[in-house]
Write a protein that holds these residues in place. Structure first.
Motif, PDB file in Angstrom:
ATOM      1  N   PHE A  37      -3.134   5.259  -2.353  1.00  0.00           N
ATOM      2  CA  PHE A  37      -4.253   5.883  -1.640  1.00  0.00           C
ATOM      3  C   PHE A  37      -4.067   7.393  -1.602  1.00  0.00           C
ATOM      4  O   PHE A  37      -3.005   7.879  -1.232  1.00  0.00           O
ATOM      5  CB  PHE A  37      -4.331   5.371  -0.202  1.00  0.00           C
ATOM      6  N   ALA A  74       2.018   6.334   9.359  1.00  0.00           N
ATOM      7  CA  ALA A  74       1.471   5.116   8.762  1.00  0.00           C
ATOM      8  C   ALA A  74       2.597   4.244   8.199  1.00  0.00           C
ATOM      9  O   ALA A  74       2.566   3.019   8.338  1.00  0.00           O
ATOM     10  CB  ALA A  74       0.458   5.464   7.677  1.00  0.00           C
ATOM     11  N   GLN A 130      -8.383  15.821 -14.369  1.00  0.00           N
ATOM     12  CA  GLN A 130      -7.985  14.459 -14.690  1.00  0.00           C
ATOM     13  C   GLN A 130      -8.738  13.953 -15.912  1.00  0.00           C
ATOM     14  O   GLN A 130      -8.167  13.361 -16.815  1.00  0.00           O
ATOM     15  CB  GLN A 130      -8.298  13.569 -13.468  1.00  0.00           C
ATOM     16  N   GLU A 176      -0.815  -0.418  -4.283  1.00  0.00           N
ATOM     17  CA  GLU A 176      -2.100   0.262  -4.334  1.00  0.00           C
ATOM     18  C   GLU A 176      -1.914   1.670  -3.771  1.00  0.00           C
ATOM     19  O   GLU A 176      -1.428   1.829  -2.647  1.00  0.00           O
ATOM     20  CB  GLU A 176      -3.157  -0.505  -3.527  1.00  0.00           C
ATOM     21  N   ASN A 194      -4.979  11.513  -7.742  1.00  0.00           N
ATOM     22  CA  ASN A 194      -4.861  12.128  -9.068  1.00  0.00           C
ATOM     23  C   ASN A 194      -4.666  13.637  -9.031  1.00  0.00           C
ATOM     24  O   ASN A 194      -4.929  14.316 -10.022  1.00  0.00           O
ATOM     25  CB  ASN A 194      -6.089  11.813  -9.932  1.00  0.00           C
ATOM     26  N   PHE A 195      -4.240  14.186  -7.917  1.00  0.00           N
ATOM     27  CA  PHE A 195      -3.943  15.619  -7.841  1.00  0.00           C
ATOM     28  C   PHE A 195      -2.989  15.977  -8.987  1.00  0.00           C
ATOM     29  O   PHE A 195      -2.023  15.268  -9.228  1.00  0.00           O
ATOM     30  CB  PHE A 195      -3.292  15.915  -6.487  1.00  0.00           C
ATOM     31  N   ARG A 235     -13.782  -0.923   3.406  1.00  0.00           N
ATOM     32  CA  ARG A 235     -12.761  -0.895   2.371  1.00  0.00           C
ATOM     33  C   ARG A 235     -11.816  -2.086   2.474  1.00  0.00           C
ATOM     34  O   ARG A 235     -11.319  -2.580   1.471  1.00  0.00           O
ATOM     35  CB  ARG A 235     -11.965   0.406   2.448  1.00  0.00           C
ATOM     36  N   SER A 275      -5.081  -1.072  11.190  1.00  0.00           N
ATOM     37  CA  SER A 275      -4.068  -0.320  11.928  1.00  0.00           C
ATOM     38  C   SER A 275      -4.076   1.163  11.555  1.00  0.00           C
ATOM     39  O   SER A 275      -3.384   1.958  12.164  1.00  0.00           O
ATOM     40  CB  SER A 275      -2.682  -0.928  11.684  1.00  0.00           C
ATOM     41  N   GLU A 295      -0.744  12.128   8.147  1.00  0.00           N
ATOM     42  CA  GLU A 295      -0.449  10.931   8.932  1.00  0.00           C
ATOM     43  C   GLU A 295       0.379   9.933   8.124  1.00  0.00           C
ATOM     44  O   GLU A 295       0.569   8.795   8.563  1.00  0.00           O
ATOM     45  CB  GLU A 295      -1.756  10.272   9.385  1.00  0.00           C
ATOM     46  N   PRO A 318      -4.558  14.655  -2.762  1.00  0.00           N
ATOM     47  CA  PRO A 318      -5.790  14.026  -3.249  1.00  0.00           C
ATOM     48  C   PRO A 318      -5.447  13.074  -4.389  1.00  0.00           C
ATOM     49  O   PRO A 318      -4.475  13.296  -5.113  1.00  0.00           O
ATOM     50  CB  PRO A 318      -6.612  15.209  -3.777  1.00  0.00           C
ATOM     51  N   THR A 321       1.563   0.422   8.706  1.00  0.00           N
ATOM     52  CA  THR A 321       0.190   0.389   8.187  1.00  0.00           C
ATOM     53  C   THR A 321       0.213   0.404   6.657  1.00  0.00           C
ATOM     54  O   THR A 321      -0.575  -0.254   6.005  1.00  0.00           O
ATOM     55  CB  THR A 321      -0.593   1.613   8.712  1.00  0.00           C
ATOM     56  N   ASN A 355      -4.649   6.756  13.175  1.00  0.00           N
ATOM     57  CA  ASN A 355      -4.346   7.871  12.287  1.00  0.00           C
ATOM     58  C   ASN A 355      -5.620   8.618  11.926  1.00  0.00           C
ATOM     59  O   ASN A 355      -5.657   9.843  11.866  1.00  0.00           O
ATOM     60  CB  ASN A 355      -3.687   7.373  11.000  1.00  0.00           C
ATOM     61  N   ARG A 356      -6.675   7.859  11.685  1.00  0.00           N
ATOM     62  CA  ARG A 356      -7.931   8.497  11.286  1.00  0.00           C
ATOM     63  C   ARG A 356      -8.569   9.226  12.468  1.00  0.00           C
ATOM     64  O   ARG A 356      -9.144  10.291  12.313  1.00  0.00           O
ATOM     65  CB  ARG A 356      -8.879   7.469  10.696  1.00  0.00           C
ATOM     66  N   LYS A 358       0.857  -1.189   0.000  1.00  0.00           N
ATOM     67  CA  LYS A 358       0.000   0.000   0.000  1.00  0.00           C
ATOM     68  C   LYS A 358       0.892   1.238   0.000  1.00  0.00           C
ATOM     69  O   LYS A 358       1.938   1.260   0.657  1.00  0.00           O
ATOM     70  CB  LYS A 358      -0.864   0.046   1.269  1.00  0.00           C
ATOM     71  N   GLY A 409      -6.455  10.884   3.019  1.00  0.00           N
ATOM     72  CA  GLY A 409      -7.740  10.638   3.658  1.00  0.00           C
ATOM     73  C   GLY A 409      -8.402   9.331   3.273  1.00  0.00           C
ATOM     74  O   GLY A 409      -9.372   8.923   3.895  1.00  0.00           O
ATOM     75  N   GLN A 410      -7.902   8.671   2.240  1.00  0.00           N
ATOM     76  CA  GLN A 410      -8.550   7.417   1.843  1.00  0.00           C
ATOM     77  C   GLN A 410      -8.241   6.296   2.822  1.00  0.00           C
ATOM     78  O   GLN A 410      -9.132   5.566   3.234  1.00  0.00           O
ATOM     79  CB  GLN A 410      -8.105   7.012   0.443  1.00  0.00           C
ATOM     80  N   LEU A 411      -6.956   6.169   3.170  1.00  0.00           N
ATOM     81  CA  LEU A 411      -6.609   5.202   4.217  1.00  0.00           C
ATOM     82  C   LEU A 411      -6.246   5.968   5.486  1.00  0.00           C
ATOM     83  O   LEU A 411      -6.807   5.715   6.548  1.00  0.00           O
ATOM     84  CB  LEU A 411      -5.449   4.298   3.759  1.00  0.00           C
ATOM     85  N   VAL A 412      -5.331   6.900   5.369  1.00  0.00           N
ATOM     86  CA  VAL A 412      -4.991   7.774   6.505  1.00  0.00           C
ATOM     87  C   VAL A 412      -4.992   9.223   6.016  1.00  0.00           C
ATOM     88  O   VAL A 412      -4.805   9.469   4.832  1.00  0.00           O
ATOM     89  CB  VAL A 412      -3.612   7.429   7.114  1.00  0.00           C
ATOM     90  N   PRO A 413      -5.211  10.183   6.930  1.00  0.00           N
ATOM     91  CA  PRO A 413      -5.166  11.598   6.536  1.00  0.00           C
ATOM     92  C   PRO A 413      -3.786  11.953   5.965  1.00  0.00           C
ATOM     93  O   PRO A 413      -2.783  11.310   6.292  1.00  0.00           O
ATOM     94  CB  PRO A 413      -5.418  12.340   7.850  1.00  0.00           C
ATOM     95  N   SER A 441      -9.938  18.577  -9.329  1.00  0.00           N
ATOM     96  CA  SER A 441      -8.949  17.559  -9.677  1.00  0.00           C
ATOM     97  C   SER A 441      -9.530  16.557 -10.669  1.00  0.00           C
ATOM     98  O   SER A 441      -8.893  16.206 -11.658  1.00  0.00           O
ATOM     99  CB  SER A 441      -8.483  16.795  -8.434  1.00  0.00           C
TER     100      SER A 441
END
Ligand code: NA
Ligand code: NA
Lengths: 346, 467, 190
Positions: free
Chosen positions: A52, A66, B184, A50, A24-25, B334, B56, A62, A22, A71, B60-61, A16, A55-59, B180
């Motif tokens: 991310f 991670a 894209q 993969e 595709n920024f 997810r 895990s 972070e 973001p 993570t 973080n979140r 990961k 914010g998708q997995l972690v902000p 974005s």
């Protein structure tokens, strides 16, 4: 035995990669996507990544934790976000009046920079590779004219990092705000100015619709260097060939991100000037002069934050002094020769 | 079968929620149980398509929620609402407004909609607006004999206006992601000096549909008060005056009851629109103003202040525990590949642009039951946005469609967030079923607006095109 | 929202825990006022005096996080966490106690234990370096902020314990919830 080697060659890894952008920024967000494609292709699918978005997995802020905690095996970010963990990390992202992308790459790869950077992250169990650059940024979007240092007094501006500290010492009220509030705050007057990135990202963000003047140059960020963070244990568990593939692919995006910025910024600046009638302004000399003086203080104070920070600063400063001397008679002399007027050309 | 686990998880959570244990803990607990199941199956060598590594990411979140500056406005807007309510300032405002609309039936409902619109414009956070409106106007409406469903429906619907009427945090986030996605989409089509869409475009695009919704709500309330006079009884001016123990002239009451709070709300709204403050700052100004009003009206004892603060804490922790629970749920969702499952289901469907748009709207509507606006904006829009935009869909139109769609989703029983929030602050004497029934007409209005927007994209795109 | 009233007494240790939780919540509620005043001061300073302080900005965020993380258990005590109560509100108090007991044991407790387990490494690595602010001139207490995560879960576990005992005692008849003297139901007005 050859049987073991064959078995090892068959082993596949699914990693990961968390990023601070973001999905595709434009620009920097393309780097991790390209990395994942390259690695999968070069390894014939033995290492897949993969990606991310923030914010998708972690902000977004972070990402370092991670990767450090495992993570995610990989991260794509910029080191100045980790100043709370190690203040010296800021040297490897952007230093006001510091080195540009070409010079940073030289220092990092051939001037001892990478070794120091890895030493800094070592206690966190994180390996680091440089993974892209923004190039010289723009000075920012302003709704007030800056004609002298006095005009900065009481100006409300969003500018993170060392540049913000410099501006603070010049009388600017530095404001923090989440990305989502920048546009409206600028439009409404809650802030008078903000820095962002360069024409390509600024155009996409629509900042020209919220501000009157577009100032240059981005002395506070002569480039941002982006970083690929790798969990040390995960890296050690990779066979040598996959490690080599990963490093090669990161070296590729290190170049491609900057190339893309250089190309897209040209077009975007043209669009901003011709289609949106943006008023381009140069930051006055006396402002630059004062900013340069304060920057020296701010960077020197940063160098005192730890023994390692001192060594990083020394290495950085020595390299910059040398490269400034050489670039004065090469890059700078050539730019002057090519475009003696110094302004934009038709 | 196991690849459909995300849908099973969704279904089981719906069932668990029905037992009535707190929503936040039901979401988190059930998701965690599914995570345990997934890890157990994987440990037994069964491919459950579950990646336990996602779990895990939870600290973080959590930290991301704690440090989210945008959400700082929540407790402060709640505090403002509780202050206006407990010090009876809001009640007086609504009474004064009702008296102004005097002989009109449904006048109070219309006043609530207008007051709600003002608040919605200033906060833009569904939880905060619904909670504030609920605390402020529900007791007043019930006291004046309004039908419970009409009262709660009006409040829920006006409360969700916050995300469509600018300035709106939801639109800012959406604009960020859409720009974005738009770029894209154009890059993927080989357009290298792409056109842009900004937050400002979305604000302008949202203005006409947002105000039209207010007009629709008011028309509905007026219609009901004509059709079923007992559901929205007129507030008798003389009786009200006596009840309030007010002896002076009407003019003086209006001056005392209406002007200060309206000045306050306009100040909050104006400080954002007019360019003096961010929503967080405006919320602090609003709460401070409410505190001053309460002090000036001499309705704030030390004891009342303590109650106000404890109520604020209750409501704030309720909102945030839901966010925390939803964060764990979405991780597990997810980890089971829920995102990919949704994408593949979406891609497998036929029907071109129209079909794709309808499916996307349906998916977003359903996800709105369990995910908040921010998560949908950052998870779903980046997946579906570029696909739709590459098909030639207008980005402003798409953004406003998504915003109104989610607004409708938050209103729809049994899982609408707006309903949870109102339930949390409504008196026990208000049955949940009445809240559910009350929003149905407003959902119909929302769907009408969505349909109109679908057939007349100019409703959203005309205004931004003028600039 | 008033505190729950019962006839009968909880065991002494549990009752003491319950009272501590109440005191903590009441104390924390004053932070909301402080948070509002500081944020208001920020606005005044910025717009009237063109002065901004990152420390003040961050302190608002700290107070906010402290309130909603540490007072979640207080809200649990006051039954303030919202429910889908289509069926719940209609059932008898003992049935409600059963739902809450099962929920506490099988939903609340595992989640909070999970929060503690996953956050320990995260928090301890922050303590190891006394992690500071990511913003120049910010509050150097990120390690304390992160500590709120296990603290939140710990408090929820303690209050969960109190609630479990309370519901168990209601189920076994040792504690009788007093029926609220409330205004009559508004069903007839629908
Ligand atoms: Na920048
Ligand atoms: Na709004």
């Amino acid at each position: 035995s050859s049987f073991d080697n064959a078995a090892q060659a068959q082993e596949t890894f699914e990693w990961k990669m968390v990023t601070s952008w973001p999905k595709n920024f434009p620009g920097v967000g393309q780097g991790p996507e390209r990395l994942a494609e390259l690695v999968e292709e070069m390894s014939d699918g033995r290492l897949t990544i993969e990606v991310f978005g923030a914010g998708q997995l972690v902000p977004g802020f972070e990402v370092f934790d991670a990767v450090s905690e495992g993570t995610a095996e990989l991260g794509h970010s910029a080191s100045y976000y980790w100043k709370g963990k190690a203040p010296a990390a800021q040297f490897f992202a952007a230093v006001p009046f510091g080195m540009n992308a070409q010079e940073m790459n030289a220092w990092l790869h051939y001037g001892g920079g990478m070794e120091l950077w890895n030493e800094l992250y070592e206690p966190f169990g994180v390996d680091v590779l440089v993974a892209g650059a923004s190039g010289v940024q723009m000075g920012g979007w302003y709704n007030k004219e800056i004609n002298s240092v006095e005009d900065l007094d009481g100006l409300k501006m969003r500018m993170p990092g060392l540049g913000g500290e410099v501006m603070n010492r010049m009388g600017v009220a530095i404001v923090n705000m989440p990305g989502g509030e920048i546009f409206t705050s600028l439009q409404s007057g809650a802030i008078d100015a903000t820095e962002w990135i360069g024409p390509y990202n600024d155009l996409a963000f629509g900042l020209h619709q919220a501000a009157d003047y577009y100032y240059y140059p981005g002395w506070h960020e002569p480039t941002v260097m982006f970083e690929a963070l790798i969990n040390e244990e995960a890296m050690a568990a990779l066979p040598a060939d996959l490690q080599a593939i990963l490093k090669t692919a990161v070296r590729d995006i290190n170049a491609s991100v900057l190339d893309e910025y250089t190309a897209r910024n040209n077009d975007a600046l043209e669009t901003l000037l011709n289609e949106h009638d943006v008023e381009l302004r140069r930051i006055p000399d006396d402002v630059l002069e004062q900013a340069r003086e304060h920057s020296e203080d701010v960077v020197a104070e940063l160098a005192e934050s730890s023994e390692l920070a001192g060594r990083i600063h020394e290495s950085y400063r020595d390299f910059q002094n040398k490269v400034v001397n050489y670039h004065a008679i090469s890059e700078q002399a050539y730019y002057n020769a090519r475009n003696p007027e110094g302004g934009t050309v038709e | 079968m196991l690849e459909f686990m995300p849908l099973v998880l969704f279904a089981v959570i719906c069932i668990v929620l029905m037992f009535g244990y707190p929503v936040a803990l039901s979401l988190a607990g059930t998701a965690l149980a599914f995570a345990g199941l997934g890890m157990g199956l994987e440990a037994m060598g069964i491919d459950a398509h579950f990646d336990g590594g996602y779990l895990s990411a939870f600290p973080n979140r959590l930290y991301g929620i704690m440090t989210n500056q945008t959400l700082l406005a929540v407790p402060l807007f709640v505090l403002m609402g509780v202050l206006l309510e407990k010090s009876k300032v809001a009640e007086t405002l609504l009474d004064a407004m009702a008296m102004l609309f005097g002989s009109m039936r449904g006048g109070l409902g219309i006043s609530v909609t207008l007051v709600g619109m003002l608040l919605a414009a200033s906060t833009g956070i569904v939880g905060a607006t619904v909670v504030t409106m609920g605390l402020m106007s529900l007791p007043t409406m019930l006291k004046r004999g309004y039908s419970v469903p009409l009262a709660t429906g009006t409040i829920c619907a006006t409360g969700t206006l916050g995300q469509i009427i600018p300035p709106s945090i939801a639109l800012v986030l959406l604009g960020d992601v859409l720009s974005s996605a738009y770029q894209q989409a154009q890059l993927s089509m080989g357009i290298f000096s792409p056109k842009t869409v900004s937050v400002g475009d979305l604000f302008m695009g949202a203005l006409v549909p947002g105000l039209l919704l207010v007009v629709l709500y008011i028309t509905y309330v007026a219609f009901i008060s004509w059709w079923k006079p007992e559901a929205a009884p007129p507030a008798d001016r003389k009786e009200l005056m006596e009840e309030l123990g007010h002896t002076g002239g009407l003019g003086l009451l209006l001056l005392k009851g209406m002007v200060p709070p309206i000045v306050l709300i306009v100040a909050v709204l104006g400080s954002i629109l007019g360019g003096f403050a961010t929503p967080t700052e405006a919320s602090a100004v609003g709460a401070f103003g409410a505190l001053m009003l309460a002090l000036i009206y001499r309705r704030l004892s030390f004891k009342v202040l303590g109650e106000v603060l404890r109520s604020t804490v209750n409501v704030t922790t309720m909102v945030f525990l839901i966010l925390i629970g939803a964060a764990l749920f979405s991780l597990v969702f997810r980890a089971y590949g829920g995102e990919e499952l949704v994408t593949s289901l979406f891609e497998g469907m036929p029907g071109g642009v129209v079909g794709a748009t309808i499916i996307v709207m349906l998916v977003i509507f359903l996800l709105g039951f369990i995910l908040d606006f921010i998560e949908i904006t950052f998870v779903v829009v980046p997946i579906v946005g570029p696909i739709l935009l590459a098909m030639g869909v207008d980005p402003v139109w798409l953004g406003i469609m998504i915003a109104i769609n989610l607004q409708t989703s938050f209103l729809t029983p049994p899982f609408g967030f707006a309903l949870f929030y109102l339930r949390g602050v409504a008196p026990d004497s208000v049955p949940t079923s009445a809240i559910y029934r009350g929003v149905i007409p407003f959902i119909v209005l929302q769907l009408a607006m969505l349909t109109a927007l679908a057939f007349m994209p100019q409703l959203a795109t005309w205004l931004p095109d003028q600039f | 929202m008033s505190s729950p009233s019962y006839s009968g007494e909880l065991p002494a240790v549990i009752a003491k825990l319950d009272r501590c939780s109440e005191l903590l919540g009441r104390g924390l509620s004053w932070l909301v006022l402080a948070m509002m005043l500081v944020q208001f001061l920020i606005v005044v300073l910025r717009y009237m005096f063109n002065v901004n302080s990152i420390v003040m900005q961050e302190s608002v965020m700290y107070m906010h996080a402290v309130v909603f993380m540490l007072a979640a258990s207080y809200t649990l005590r006051h039954d303030g966490h919202v429910r889908v109560d289509i069926f719940y509100r209609g059932i008898r108090p003992k049935r409600q106690a059963l739902v809450d007991l099962v929920g506490t044991v099988f939903l609340l407790m595992p989640v909070m234990v999970f929060v503690i387990l996953t956050s320990l490494g995260y928090v301890s690595s922050s303590w190891r370096i006394f992690e500071g602010s990511p913003d120049t001139g910010g509050i150097p207490g990120v390690f304390l902020l992160k500590t709120l995560i296990p603290a939140f879960a710990g408090l929820m576990i303690l209050q969960g314990l109190v609630e479990a005992v309370r519901h168990w005692w209601i189920l076994t008849g040792r504690l009788v919830p007093l029926i609220d003297e409330q205004e009559p139901h508004l069903e007839e007005r629908i």
